[in-house]
Design a protein around this motif. Structure first.
Motif, short mmCIF file in Angstrom:
data_model
loop_
_atom_site.label_atom_id
_atom_site.label_comp_id
_atom_site.label_asym_id
_atom_site.label_seq_id
_atom_site.Cartn_x
_atom_site.Cartn_y
_atom_site.Cartn_z
N GLY A 1 9.36 19.48 -0.83
CA GLY A 1 8.57 19.22 -2.07
C GLY A 1 9.34 17.60 -2.67
N LEU A 2 10.56 17.64 -2.20
CA LEU A 2 11.20 16.15 -2.54
C LEU A 2 10.88 15.33 -1.49
CD1 LEU A 2 13.16 14.47 -4.18
CD2 LEU A 2 15.07 15.49 -3.06
N GLY A 3 10.92 15.56 -0.28
CA GLY A 3 11.01 14.86 0.77
C GLY A 3 9.61 14.30 0.89
N ASN A 4 8.55 14.92 0.47
CA ASN A 4 7.05 14.39 0.44
C ASN A 4 6.74 13.39 -0.77
OD1 ASN A 4 6.34 15.91 2.61
ND2 ASN A 4 5.83 17.71 1.72
N ARG A 5 7.78 13.14 -1.56
CA ARG A 5 7.75 12.04 -2.61
C ARG A 5 8.49 11.02 -2.23
NH1 ARG A 5 10.54 15.14 -7.03
NH2 ARG A 5 10.71 13.06 -7.60
N MET A 6 9.04 10.76 -0.97
CA MET A 6 9.97 9.84 -0.73
C MET A 6 9.12 9.03 0.57
SD MET A 6 13.47 11.90 -0.54
CE MET A 6 14.49 10.57 -0.03
N ILE A 7 9.48 7.71 0.53
CA ILE A 7 9.14 6.96 1.81
C ILE A 7 10.51 6.09 2.15
CG2 ILE A 7 6.73 6.63 1.20
CD1 ILE A 7 7.31 4.03 -0.11
N ALA A 8 10.37 5.62 3.36
CA ALA A 8 11.52 4.64 3.74
C ALA A 8 10.73 3.28 3.86
CB ALA A 8 11.98 5.07 5.32
N ASP B 1 0.88 -1.18 0.02
CA ASP B 1 -0.09 0.00 -0.16
C ASP B 1 0.82 1.33 -0.10
OD1 ASP B 1 -2.27 -1.53 0.03
OD2 ASP B 1 -2.61 -1.36 2.19
N ASP B 2 2.19 1.21 0.62
CA ASP B 2 2.96 2.34 0.85
C ASP B 2 3.30 2.60 -0.58
OD1 ASP B 2 2.81 2.60 3.39
OD2 ASP B 2 4.67 1.73 3.84
N VAL B 3 3.71 1.88 -1.59
CA VAL B 3 4.12 2.21 -2.90
C VAL B 3 2.85 2.89 -3.74
CG1 VAL B 3 5.05 1.43 -4.98
CG2 VAL B 3 6.26 0.55 -3.03
N HIS B 4 2.04 2.00 -3.63
CA HIS B 4 0.42 2.53 -4.20
C HIS B 4 0.32 3.80 -4.04
CE1 HIS B 4 -3.61 2.93 -5.39
NE2 HIS B 4 -3.54 1.90 -6.34
N THR B 5 0.24 4.10 -2.54
CA THR B 5 0.05 5.87 -2.29
C THR B 5 0.98 6.51 -2.82
OG1 THR B 5 -1.15 4.82 -0.02
CG2 THR B 5 -0.36 7.04 -0.33
N LEU B 6 2.39 6.28 -2.84
CA LEU B 6 3.39 7.10 -3.23
C LEU B 6 3.19 7.45 -4.73
CD1 LEU B 6 6.21 8.51 -2.68
CD2 LEU B 6 7.36 6.25 -3.75
N LEU C 1 15.06 -7.12 1.86
CA LEU C 1 15.81 -8.07 2.25
C LEU C 1 16.48 -7.81 3.35
CD1 LEU C 1 17.34 -8.98 -1.18
CD2 LEU C 1 15.58 -10.33 -0.05
N ASP C 2 15.74 -7.21 4.62
CA ASP C 2 16.05 -6.78 5.84
C ASP C 2 17.13 -5.77 5.90
OD1 ASP C 2 15.89 -7.31 8.40
OD2 ASP C 2 17.44 -8.69 8.81
N GLU C 3 17.32 -5.01 4.92
CA GLU C 3 18.26 -3.80 4.80
C GLU C 3 17.38 -2.55 4.61
OE1 GLU C 3 22.69 -4.89 3.44
OE2 GLU C 3 21.13 -5.44 1.75
N GLY C 4 17.88 -1.31 5.14
CA GLY C 4 17.01 -0.02 4.80
C GLY C 4 17.51 0.34 3.66
N PHE C 5 16.22 0.97 3.07
CA PHE C 5 16.30 1.80 1.77
C PHE C 5 15.38 3.06 1.78
CE2 PHE C 5 17.64 -2.43 0.56
CZ PHE C 5 18.43 -2.22 -0.44
N PHE C 6 15.66 4.05 0.81
CA PHE C 6 14.53 4.92 0.48
C PHE C 6 14.16 5.16 -0.88
CE2 PHE C 6 18.76 6.82 0.66
CZ PHE C 6 18.60 7.69 -0.52
N LEU C 7 12.84 5.32 -1.16
CA LEU C 7 12.45 5.11 -2.41
C LEU C 7 11.74 6.58 -2.90
CD1 LEU C 7 11.62 3.18 -4.69
CD2 LEU C 7 9.30 2.87 -3.46
N ARG C 8 11.82 6.83 -3.98
CA ARG C 8 11.31 8.03 -4.51
C ARG C 8 10.87 7.70 -6.20
NH1 ARG C 8 15.01 12.63 -6.78
NH2 ARG C 8 17.04 11.61 -6.83
N GLU C 9 9.87 8.41 -6.68
CA GLU C 9 9.83 8.37 -7.95
C GLU C 9 10.45 9.33 -8.69
OE1 GLU C 9 6.18 9.09 -11.67
OE2 GLU C 9 5.75 8.68 -9.58
N LEU C 10 11.43 9.22 -9.74
CA LEU C 10 12.17 10.08 -10.46
C LEU C 10 10.95 10.77 -11.40
CD1 LEU C 10 15.33 8.50 -11.35
CD2 LEU C 10 14.85 9.96 -9.81
N LEU C 11 11.18 12.15 -11.32
CA LEU C 11 10.22 13.03 -12.46
C LEU C 11 11.31 13.43 -13.39
CD1 LEU C 11 8.06 15.00 -9.92
CD2 LEU C 11 7.52 12.91 -10.97
N PRO C 12 10.66 13.76 -14.50
CA PRO C 12 11.45 14.21 -15.83
C PRO C 12 12.31 15.51 -15.37
CG PRO C 12 9.41 13.63 -16.47
CD PRO C 12 9.42 13.36 -15.10
#
Length: 394
Positions: A286-293, A195-200, A297-308
């Protein structure tokens, strides 16, 4: 190009990183963050003034600033790479930016006096961010305006050709994208079903929360310089269905412990992915609100959609006037990011401390000048030695 197996990546990535850093002294500065942090822990580094405890970039070189878009479609220049963000000393961002600008000036064969004038312009730009409304748009120099025009005109096709080399819903393996292990592929598929990725993905302007989100392809992403060696993945998703389906490219990057010095007892998330997202929301909302933690595989990541519109600002072959304008403007961007975290009294006290260190011969703090002189010398020596070790026989 034959891509290395997942078990062979680290050796190849290390070689690529070393060759990238050998291309120029400016590239070496961008890739040698650890050397900068070692200097901060040295006697000269510990003499820097102690500014208010705020979220800082931690690796505030010019290449980590540039146009970014927000979820509403607005575009502006922000700090755009926050792997090293911590609650720390804002003076550290100033020294890192000054070192980057000084190296860019040397790479453009500008006279040494230009570096002194750039530091003066830098401080005028930084200090002005604290003296007015922190939400005002600063005046942009022509070079930055050109980058903004390019960002505004960019579309998904520009992003696809630049990042994945085609506009079909697939990621071609080769120089920039490598194959995944079965475990990685399964973990990324599971992540994209959350759901987190869908919402993002559906939070972007023009998309509906009811849109279907589907993973179309994924690959290991060979990207960056100082980050080469960290796990990074490109995720190509389809949003919607039929003729109305859109494509989006997600950047999933491993988050590791920050090497940047933090304020003792600072209250920050223990999870490194959450730390990066929290810092981004304070420095570049503006960037931070497009990111989620997240965790993969049991390691920490952060995710964002790249915009043009997300672009890196390149400072290549600057004229003297361009160098001075760029220094003032970029420092203003950093100043706004710092100032929005301080109340009026804290802002006034910080700027008063900075101005009290200006000298008769230089309209900038004496500690900033002496830090840059020392760091430029260290990095010049380090760069030449790096080239001897890693680029001589290539």
């Amino acid at each position: 190009m034959k891509t290395p197996r997942p078990s062979q990546r680290l050796e190849t990535l290390s070689e690529l990183r070393n060759l990238k850093m050998a291309r120029s002294a400016h590239a070496y500065v961008r890739g040698s963050t650890v050397q900068f942090y070692e200097w901060l822990h040295s006697q000269p580094g510990r003499r820097l003034p102690r500014g208010p405890a705020v979220w800082i970039c931690g690796d505030c070189h010019a290449g980590n600033l540039g146009p970014t878009g927000d979820s509403k479609g607005r575009i502006d220049i922000h700090i755009r790479d926050l792997d090293q963000t911590v609650i720390g000393n804002p003076a550290h961002d100033l020294v890192r930016l000054a070192l980057s600008l000084a190296t860019a000036a040397r790479g453009s064969d500008l006279p040494g006096v230009t570096t002194a004038r750039m530091l003066e312009g830098m401080m005028r730009g930084y200090e002005s961010a604290f003296e007015g409304n922190v939400d005002e748009d600063p005046t942009r120099p022509p070079q930055v305006k050109a980058s903004m025009r390019s960002a505004v005109q960019r579309t998904w096709k520009h992003l696809a050709y630049e990042r994945i080399e085609n506009t079909k819903p697939s990621i071609p393996l080769g120089k920039h994208f490598w194959s995944l292990s079965r475990a990685e592929r399964a973990a990324l598929k599971a992540l994209c079903a959350t759901d987190d990725v869908h919402t993002l993905v559906t939070s972007l302007k023009g998309r509906s929360k009811d849109d279907k989100v589907q993973l179309l392809d994924s690959a290991y992403w060979v990207k960056g310089c100082s980050s080469l060696g960290l796990k990074r993945y490109a995720l190509l998703l389809g949003v919607g269905a039929g003729d109305d389906q859109e494509f989006c490219l997600l950047d999933l990057k491993q988050a590791v412990a920050a090497a940047a010095p933090r304020v003792p007892k600072a209250s920050m998330p223990r999870d490194n992915g959450r730390r990066v997202v929290e810092g981004a929301r304070h420095l570049s909302p503006g960037l931070g609100n497009r990111m989620i933690a997240t965790r993969v595989l049991d390691e920490g990541f952060f995710l964002r959609e790249l915009l043009p519109q997300d672009m890196k600002l390149e400072l290549n072959q600057l004229s003297q006037s361009e160098a001075l304008l760029a220094a003032a403007y970029l420092a203003n961007v950093v100043g706004l990011a710092h100032a929005r975290q301080m109340d009026l009294a804290t802002r006034a006290a910080w700027i008063r401390d900075l101005k009290s260190c200006h000298t008769r011969t230089l309209d900038a703090p004496s500690w900033l000048w002496s830090s840059v002189v020392q760091l430029v010398g260290q990095h010049e020596r380090g760069y030449l030695e790096h080239c001897r070790l890693y680029a001589l026989h290539h």
